[in-house]
Design a protein around this motif. Structure first.
Motif, mmCIF file in Angstrom:
data_model
loop_
_atom_site.group_PDB
_atom_site.id
_atom_site.type_symbol
_atom_site.label_atom_id
_atom_site.label_comp_id
_atom_site.label_asym_id
_atom_site.label_seq_id
_atom_site.Cartn_x
_atom_site.Cartn_y
_atom_site.Cartn_z
ATOM 1 N N ARG A 109 0.830 -1.187 -0.139
ATOM 2 C CA ARG A 109 -0.057 0.038 0.032
ATOM 3 C C ARG A 109 0.961 1.327 0.089
ATOM 4 N NH1 ARG A 109 -1.665 3.032 4.066
ATOM 5 N NH2 ARG A 109 -1.345 1.711 5.873
ATOM 6 N N ARG A 110 0.709 1.771 -1.088
ATOM 7 C CA ARG A 110 1.575 3.225 -1.032
ATOM 8 C C ARG A 110 1.529 4.328 -0.351
ATOM 9 N NH1 ARG A 110 0.304 3.644 -7.582
ATOM 10 N NH2 ARG A 110 -1.622 3.022 -6.693
ATOM 11 N N VAL A 111 2.463 4.652 0.297
ATOM 12 C CA VAL A 111 2.586 5.805 1.266
ATOM 13 C C VAL A 111 3.466 6.970 0.671
ATOM 14 C CG1 VAL A 111 3.252 6.728 3.906
ATOM 15 C CG2 VAL A 111 2.103 4.311 3.351
ATOM 16 N N ALA A 112 2.782 7.967 0.482
ATOM 17 C CA ALA A 112 3.755 8.872 -0.513
ATOM 18 C C ALA A 112 4.751 9.556 0.413
ATOM 19 C CB ALA A 112 3.042 10.171 -1.255
ATOM 20 N N SER A 116 4.601 15.075 -4.189
ATOM 21 C CA SER A 116 4.735 14.925 -5.683
ATOM 22 C C SER A 116 4.841 13.559 -6.008
ATOM 23 C CB SER A 116 6.075 15.932 -6.189
ATOM 24 O OG SER A 116 7.339 15.147 -5.792
ATOM 25 N N ALA A 117 5.137 12.611 -5.234
ATOM 26 C CA ALA A 117 5.446 11.028 -5.683
ATOM 27 C C ALA A 117 4.262 10.558 -6.220
ATOM 28 C CB ALA A 117 5.643 10.428 -4.310
ATOM 29 N N TRP A 118 3.029 11.036 -5.763
ATOM 30 C CA TRP A 118 1.636 10.435 -6.292
ATOM 31 C C TRP A 118 0.863 11.468 -6.973
ATOM 32 C CZ3 TRP A 118 -1.277 6.154 -2.844
ATOM 33 C CH2 TRP A 118 -2.206 5.480 -3.624
ATOM 34 N N PRO A 119 0.958 11.935 -7.841
ATOM 35 C CA PRO A 119 0.109 12.852 -8.546
ATOM 36 C C PRO A 119 -1.495 12.566 -8.148
ATOM 37 C CG PRO A 119 1.385 11.983 -10.442
ATOM 38 C CD PRO A 119 1.565 10.711 -9.077
ATOM 39 N N VAL A 120 -2.190 13.791 -8.158
ATOM 40 C CA VAL A 120 -3.457 13.873 -7.419
ATOM 41 C C VAL A 120 -4.349 12.849 -8.402
ATOM 42 C CG1 VAL A 120 -5.323 15.114 -7.023
ATOM 43 C CG2 VAL A 120 -3.241 16.078 -6.297
ATOM 44 N N HIS A 121 -4.326 13.061 -9.592
ATOM 45 C CA HIS A 121 -5.280 12.627 -10.621
ATOM 46 C C HIS A 121 -5.109 10.985 -10.373
ATOM 47 C CE1 HIS A 121 -1.668 13.194 -13.079
ATOM 48 N NE2 HIS A 121 -1.975 11.755 -13.520
ATOM 49 N N ALA A 122 -3.803 10.407 -10.242
ATOM 50 C CA ALA A 122 -3.718 8.913 -10.088
ATOM 51 C C ALA A 122 -4.161 8.344 -8.778
ATOM 52 C CB ALA A 122 -2.286 8.691 -10.308
ATOM 53 N N ARG A 123 -4.057 9.407 -7.718
ATOM 54 C CA ARG A 123 -4.490 8.998 -6.427
ATOM 55 C C ARG A 123 -6.144 9.094 -6.042
ATOM 56 N NH1 ARG A 123 -1.673 11.213 -1.156
ATOM 57 N NH2 ARG A 123 -0.096 11.652 -2.824
ATOM 58 N N VAL A 124 -6.618 9.923 -7.097
ATOM 59 C CA VAL A 124 -8.164 9.872 -6.888
ATOM 60 C C VAL A 124 -8.580 8.833 -7.678
ATOM 61 C CG1 VAL A 124 -10.222 11.215 -7.735
ATOM 62 C CG2 VAL A 124 -8.252 12.382 -6.809
ATOM 63 N N TYR A 189 6.507 5.400 -0.959
ATOM 64 C CA TYR A 189 6.446 5.535 -2.412
ATOM 65 C C TYR A 189 7.016 6.754 -3.008
ATOM 66 C CZ TYR A 189 4.012 5.360 -7.223
ATOM 67 O OH TYR A 189 3.590 5.389 -8.502
ATOM 68 N N ARG A 190 7.875 7.076 -3.685
ATOM 69 C CA ARG A 190 8.974 8.177 -3.884
ATOM 70 C C ARG A 190 8.500 8.731 -5.336
ATOM 71 N NH1 ARG A 190 14.135 4.608 -2.747
ATOM 72 N NH2 ARG A 190 13.700 3.760 -4.574
ATOM 73 N N PRO A 191 9.091 9.806 -5.436
ATOM 74 C CA PRO A 191 8.982 10.177 -7.030
ATOM 75 C C PRO A 191 9.743 9.480 -8.028
ATOM 76 C CG PRO A 191 9.386 11.970 -5.284
ATOM 77 C CD PRO A 191 9.464 11.014 -4.962
ATOM 78 N N ARG A 192 9.096 9.192 -8.983
ATOM 79 C CA ARG A 192 9.834 8.341 -9.945
ATOM 80 C C ARG A 192 11.032 9.002 -10.426
ATOM 81 N NH1 ARG A 192 8.013 6.090 -14.595
ATOM 82 N NH2 ARG A 192 10.177 6.699 -15.417
ATOM 83 N N VAL A 193 11.921 8.153 -11.296
ATOM 84 C CA VAL A 193 12.889 8.696 -11.805
ATOM 85 C C VAL A 193 12.615 8.720 -13.341
ATOM 86 C CG1 VAL A 193 15.503 8.430 -12.479
ATOM 87 C CG2 VAL A 193 14.453 7.563 -10.130
ATOM 88 N N GLY A 194 12.721 9.794 -13.958
ATOM 89 C CA GLY A 194 12.531 10.061 -15.410
ATOM 90 C C GLY A 194 10.895 10.358 -15.551
ATOM 91 N N ARG A 195 10.485 10.393 -16.896
ATOM 92 C CA ARG A 195 9.333 10.848 -17.281
ATOM 93 C C ARG A 195 8.488 9.570 -17.121
ATOM 94 N NH1 ARG A 195 6.503 10.463 -22.068
ATOM 95 N NH2 ARG A 195 8.489 9.376 -23.004
ATOM 96 N N SER A 196 7.012 9.922 -16.569
ATOM 97 C CA SER A 196 6.239 8.763 -16.618
ATOM 98 C C SER A 196 5.621 8.575 -17.852
ATOM 99 C CB SER A 196 5.143 8.987 -15.529
ATOM 100 O OG SER A 196 4.197 8.277 -15.385
ATOM 101 N N LYS A 197 5.119 7.197 -18.061
ATOM 102 C CA LYS A 197 4.526 6.858 -19.464
ATOM 103 C C LYS A 197 2.956 6.480 -19.085
ATOM 104 C CE LYS A 197 8.189 4.538 -19.718
ATOM 105 N NZ LYS A 197 9.057 5.609 -18.863
ATOM 106 N N VAL A 198 2.697 6.181 -17.994
ATOM 107 C CA VAL A 198 1.373 5.628 -17.749
ATOM 108 C C VAL A 198 0.659 6.590 -16.806
ATOM 109 C CG1 VAL A 198 -0.124 3.677 -17.641
ATOM 110 C CG2 VAL A 198 2.176 3.314 -18.518
#
Length: 220
Positions: A109-112, A116-124, A189-198
């Motif tokens: 279970r992700r704990v940011a 910035s680690a977990w974008p709001v749109h993805a969390r919602v 859950y940390r900010p990803r490295v590089g550009r997200s694709k999904v």
């Protein structure tokens, strides 16, 4: 010496994240990097760093996970994103309950760790999807995150068929119907490295949620 745990890492252009990620994986675990069409040399870099590298010719998250599962030989497998968003030193949090026989499927279970680690749109989107899952399937999960551990042979026998973004949900739904004990544990859950694709993009999140809602309608 064979590994007791294989770590399946679906990978699409994660050359920047792989060195630090692979360095964090416990030495007793084997990393299986599944190259899903990378153009940045991810497969070569992973191999140079000692990982087992397999290729998933068919594009899609589920296709990559399935290819890694077929390549795995350890009794227990863990699946995790290869973008550096998870601390690989915490893999044992999801592995240990399976190893001790306390659970059949364990999700992280992700704990940011930062906003910035977990974008709001993805969390919602994750929260809305889990609401439907709890309501229709009585599965008490708070996250459908991409870190999970299970017995390899039993996972193969579940017969998951989705090869896109619906794979994680189909796994939970099939496991629930099979009577598996499903649990979750907190992981950083940390900010990803590089550009997200999904899921880091709005369009990617919409696609993932669409795949999962179709899967939910099929099983509910």
């Amino acid at each position: 010496m064979s590994s007791s745990v294989d770590v399946i890492l679906p990978c699409l252009d994660e050359a920047e994240a792989l060195p630090a990620l692979l360095a964090e994986i416990p030495s007793s675990y084997r990393a299986i990097v599944v190259d899903n069409g990378s153009t940045d040399g991810s497969g070569r870099i992973a191999a140079e760093l000692g990982a087992t590298v397999v290729t998933a010719e068919r594009r899609g998250y589920g296709a990559a996970v399935h290819a890694g599962l077929l390549a795995a030989t350890a009794p227990i497998v863990v699946c995790c994103d290869a973008d550096g968003s998870f601390d690989m030193r915490q893999l044992e949090r999801v592995v240990d309950p399976v190893r001790r026989g306390e659970a059949d499927l364990v999700l992280g279970r992700r704990v940011a760790v930062t906003g910035s680690a977990w974008p709001v749109h993805a969390r919602v989107a994750n929260a809305v999807l889990l609401w439907f899952v709890r309501r229709r399937m009585q599965v008490g999960l708070r996250d459908l995150g991409p870190m999970r551990a299970a017995d390899r042979e039993r996972l193969v026998r579940l017969g998951i068929v989705d090869r896109r973004s619906g794979y994680p949900l189909e796994l939970v739904l099939r496991a629930r119907r099979a009577g598996w004990r499903i649990d979750e544990v907190p992981v950083d859950y940390r900010p990803r490295v590089g550009r997200s694709k999904v899921t880091g993009t709005v369009s990617g999140t919409v696609q993932a949620v669409g795949d999962m809602l179709r899967m939910l309608r099929r099983y509910a």
